[in-house]
Design a protein around this motif. Structure first.
Motif: not given
Ligand code: PMP
Length: 413
Positions: A179, A131, A129, A101, A231-232, A209
């Motif tokens: 992804v 973000s 997403h 993000t 964290h992913k 992802q």
């Molecule tokens: N983009 C995608 C495709 C995501 O799956 C996520 C997290 N769910 C984010 C962006 C945002 O990631 P973060 O919350 O770690 O900043």
């Protein structure tokens, strides 16, 4: 029954690295299938925190003392591990952020503010997403550029003909995920980058992802910017990465001011800025988290992404077959070669009820809009259940999940 025997992944050994997998939830063994939201961390990552705070906690870069030198060296070693992980050419192309993000917001605010004008066009996709939507909407409201959306077909695959047709001489940027978090679609980034570059537009890739599942090569795919979160990918929260081509990053203004990002500061002459990557790393960073991210990438490399990917694909095939047997269950997102994400809805059963009740049986899945409201509303739903898999998941866990799901559906229908 799906056969896993040809794959060389010793899943019992993999699971041994994850202390959390031994816990129980509501008296049942935990079956953790919410990996697309956050995946679990191996003890090699957890141990970094003890080691760092127990032995060499110090602020980095500025200190001349031993602890600061050790912390700086470990921090900068991770920058090189990240470079290798995504096959970037230079370590200065790797910027640490709080996550995907923040990385996307950095590009919007630093590159976008300097380069986008009223009347310009930015292409994003229906699969994004929030973000990779909202930062562009916020900036568009200020600057007056237009956001255009690449459509998906009924499988959740981006329509590449429509994508090509969206370009005009005003298209400046394509912002697309590698992804999809909601459907698992893997987008053809190399092809999309070629099209963008043929129109003199840049491409920003949200790799949140992709990092845990796909071998990333930013040079081969010719991404201008690439973002992912620790964290992913078996690392800690609070840390992420923005890759940018050196010439682009060097030409961009900073977006946050403070310590670490300057060369000189003067009341009379103003400030001059550090070279990349430090220009974009104002303030004290998440030092332990960065070092722990390095440990996570080492852990992934120890197994190998191709094997992780093959294992998860097999789990996905198995889950697809088992879930398809359930009456009234509809899988959303059926792109060929999709990543290990199963989104589904069930006739006569609210996703939220399923999520709450299946948790009582020890199974953690995610329910809701998955921060992809435009995608879900395009498919006529406001929520789905999502099970997503990681290297430590087993076919037996998928079976427990499916049996538990059938029980829960029986309770709510
Ligand atoms: N983009 C995608 C495709 C995501 O799956 C996520 C997290 N769910 C984010 C962006 C945002 O990631 P973060 O919350 O770690 O900043």
């Amino acid at each position: 029954m799906t056969d896993f025997s040809d794959l060389m992944l010793d899943v019992a050994k993999v699971r041994n690295d994850f202390p959390i997998l031994d816990r129980e939830v509501h008296g049942k063994p935990l079956v953790y299938l919410d990996n697309a939201a956050t995946c679990q961390t191996p003890r090699q990552v957890i141990e970094v925190f003890d080691d760092y705070y127990g032995r060499y906690n110090a602020n980095i870069h500025r200190g001349l003392h031993t602890l600061s030198d050790e912390a700086t060296a470990a921090f900068e070693r991770t920058r090189d591990k990240v470079r290798a992980f995504i096959n970037a050419r230079e370590i200065r192309e790797i910027i640490f952020t709080r996550g995907t993000t923040e990385a996307i917001n950095l590009v919007a605010n630093a590159w976008g503010r300097a380069n986008l004008k009223a009347g310009d066009e930015v292409l994003i996709s229906q699969l994004e997403h929030h973000s990779n939507i909202v930062p562009w909407q916020l900036l568009a409201a200020e600057i007056g550029f237009t956001i255009k959306v690449i459509p998906v077909d009924e499988r959740g695959v981006l329509d590449q003909d429509a994508y090509r047709d969206l370009f005009t001489e005003r298209t400046r940027l394509v912002a697309v995920n590698h992804v999809s978090n909601a459907f698992g679609t893997v987008n053809p980034i190399s092809d999309m980058a070629r099209v963008a570059h043929a129109h003199d537009a840049l491409i920003l890739v949200d790799g949140a992802q992709a990092a845990p599942h796909e071998q990333i090569d930013v040079v081969a795919m010719d991404a201008d910017f690439y973002a992912f979160s620790g964290h992913k990918v078996y690392g800690p929260t609070g840390i992420g990465v923005l890759y940018g081509k050196a010439e682009l990053l060097s030409a961009m203004p900073p977006w946050q001011g403070g310590g670490e990002m300057i060369k000189t500061v003067s009341f009379e002459a103003g400030s001059t800025f550090a070279d990349i990557p430090h220009k974009f790393e104002a303030g004290t960073p998440a030092i332990a988290e960065v070092i722990a991210l390095g440990a996570a990438l080492d852990w992934v490399a120890g197994i190998g992404l191709p094997l992780i990917r093959a294992w998860e694909h097999r789990l996905t095939e198995h889950a697809t077959r088992e879930l398809s047997r359930i009456d009234g269950l509809r899988i959303l997102g059926t792109a060929p070669g999709k990543a290990a994400v199963m989104s589904f809805v069930v006739d006569g059963a609210h996703s939220q009820d399923i999520g709450l009740l299946i948790d009582q049986l020890g199974v953690a899945i995610r329910t809701g809009h998955h921060c992809a409201q435009p995608l879900l509303s395009h498919f006529g739903v406001d929520a789905t259940c999502r099970a997503s898999f990681a290297a430590y998941n087993t076919p037996e866990e998928i079976d427990i999940f499916v049996e538990s799901l059938e029980r829960v559906i029986g309770m709510v229908r």
